[in-house]
Design a protein around this motif. Structure first.
Motif, PDB file in Angstrom:
ATOM      1  N   HIS A 201     -26.331  23.662 -16.936  1.00  0.00           N
ATOM      2  CA  HIS A 201     -25.097  24.045 -17.619  1.00  0.00           C
ATOM      3  C   HIS A 201     -24.274  22.812 -17.934  1.00  0.00           C
ATOM      4  CE1 HIS A 201     -23.987  23.576 -13.394  1.00  0.00           C
ATOM      5  NE2 HIS A 201     -22.781  23.300 -13.814  1.00  0.00           N
ATOM      6  N   ASP A 203     -20.373  21.466 -17.570  1.00  0.00           N
ATOM      7  CA  ASP A 203     -19.112  21.806 -16.891  1.00  0.00           C
ATOM      8  C   ASP A 203     -18.012  22.060 -17.911  1.00  0.00           C
ATOM      9  OD1 ASP A 203     -20.119  21.660 -14.368  1.00  0.00           O
ATOM     10  OD2 ASP A 203     -19.304  19.676 -13.915  1.00  0.00           O
ATOM     11  N   HIS A 277     -26.668  19.713 -16.561  1.00  0.00           N
ATOM     12  CA  HIS A 277     -26.958  19.338 -15.175  1.00  0.00           C
ATOM     13  C   HIS A 277     -26.998  20.593 -14.305  1.00  0.00           C
ATOM     14  CE1 HIS A 277     -22.677  20.048 -15.134  1.00  0.00           C
ATOM     15  NE2 HIS A 277     -22.782  20.227 -13.826  1.00  0.00           N
TER      16      HIS A 277
HETATM   17 FE   LIG Z   1     -21.590  21.781 -12.842  1.00  0.00          FE
END
Ligand SMILES: [Fe+2]
Length: 413
Positions: A201, A203, A277
């Motif tokens: 995903h 952030d 990540h």
């Molecule tokens: Fe994350």
């Protein structure tokens, strides 16, 4: 008495609100860039949410994004000039720009690491003994670390007494986010054997076409990390590929493979919020500890500090809608209170992620926050009436236990 104009009638508004007539319909309905990532990269899939009943049932799928290794051992990456652990600011800048992360070597000295490691391990055990540990799909989180040890205060402000490389760390982040950035949280992420990998995903899940990051995460391994114990999974350079695709409104296309980041304890890995990540898999029987210290552009918060400024009588009479609009509702992982609210995404009931009871308890002088705990804590400390217990218990009594899934965690009773 004048009648309300018909244009304001909810039924009238609804009749004119079919999806295809919406402003920005295409933009808001778009699941890009992740939809095109998934289309073109079938091995990169989101791990299905797991309930505690399925705990331990997860099976490793060969060829998936998490079936990988560190850059220097990876056939695709081993000859590429991936980020190296360094104190050279020019190299750190170019690694951030090119790859979406950089590694600040020895940002935390061995002595400073030892202090943090001991505090994390003791706190993790203390929270388990107190029955308030937050179990995650990967292992255990310690939330709101600032209340749980002086070393955590120092981490958040990159005080050289805790982070010897603080000035260099701050310079890199200021160049990425601009002045006056703020910290969004400090969490100790502990991966344990048997834990599931997290879904890949970003952030920063807003302004995905941005040319510079709006969020940064400082990942600080407190134990050495590599492919064996769940070094963070990343797709180097994905921050640029994804944001360019969004700007140019084109599919992402085939991405290079993910790797595990390898780093010595005390390295500070600064990641661009747009980088793909996830938490890796710990194949060892030792806990893998990474401190997650998110930073963000200062505009990403409310202008009025409703958490403090709203009068108690207004809070007590506020509808769930008014509470939600002022931010007293954790509807996703964007805000929690001592971890309460994690995984509240998609909740239908306002009770599930409500945070107002913490504020009301504080008004009454009764807010008991979880502080430092350890195996040496007394029975009274372990069994104290932490407000967190009460709020979580109330949410559960409403039949709204937090689901475990993407970004979701579960608070153990
Ligand atoms: Fe994350």
């Amino acid at each position: 008495m004048s009648s309300v104009p018909v244009e304001f009638d909810p039924a009238n508004v609804a009749a004119k609100a079919s999806a295809e007539s919406h402003m920005y319909e295409q933009e808001l309905a778009s699941k890009d860039p992740m939809r095109s990532v998934l289309d073109a990269n079938p091995e990169i899939y989101f791990v299905p949410p797991k309930r505690s009943s399925e705990w331990g049932q997860w099976e490793f799928k060969a060829g998936s994004y998490y079936d990988t290794t560190i850059g220097s051992k990876h056939p695709y990456w081993k000859d590429k000039d991936l980020p190296i652990a360094t104190k050279d600011i020019q190299r750190l800048r170019s690694d951030m720009l090119n790859w979406g992360y950089c590694k600040i070597e020895e940002a935390i000295s061995a002595e400073q690491v030892a202090v943090i490691r001991q505090r994390v391990l003791e706190q993790a055990e203390g929270e388990r003994l107190a029955g308030i540990a937050q179990k995650t799909p990967s292992g255990q989180n310690i939330n709101c670390c600032v209340n749980k040890g002086r070393c955590f205060e120092g981490l958040i402000e990159q005080d050289p007494a805790t982070v010897q490389g603080g000035p260099l760390v701050e310079q890199i982040i200021t160049e990425a986010l601009g002045e006056n950035w703020i910290s969004t949280s400090l969490i100790a992420s502990i991966s344990l054997q048997g834990g599931v990998p997290q879904a890949l995903h970003q952030d920063q899940d807003i302004a995905l076409d941005s040319k510079s990051p709006l969020t940064i995460n400082i990942l600080t391994p407190i134990t050495d990390v590599d492919e064996s114990n769940g070094g963070t999974l990343v797709i180097p350079g994905s921050h640029r590929v994804l944001s360019e695709a969004m700007r140019e409104q084109k599919p992402v296309g085939k991405l290079p493979p993910a790797i595990n980041i390898d780093a010595k304890a005390g390295t500070m890995i600064i990641t661009d919020g747009r980088l793909l990540h996830s938490t890796g898999i710990n194949h060892t029987d030792s806990p893998r500890i990474v401190m997650l210290n998110g930073m963000q552009h200062p505009l990403i918060r409310q202008q009025e500090n409703w958490m403090l400024s709203v009068k108690p009588e207004v809070l007590k009479r506020a509808s769930p809608k008014l509470l939600q609009r002022m931010g007293y509702q954790a509807t996703n992982a964007a805000q929690t209170n001592e971890g309460h609210g994690f995984g509240a995404r998609g909740m239908v009931s306002e009770a599930a992620g409500s945070t107002v009871d913490f504020r009301l308890a504080a008004d009454n002088g009764e807010y008991l926050r979880v502080g430092e705990l350890s195996p040496d804590s007394t029975e009274a400390e372990l069994n104290a009436a932490y407000t967190l217990r009460e709020v979580v218990g109330k949410a559960r009594a409403g039949g709204q236990s937090a689901p475990v899934g993407i970004g979701g965690n579960k608070l153990n009773p």
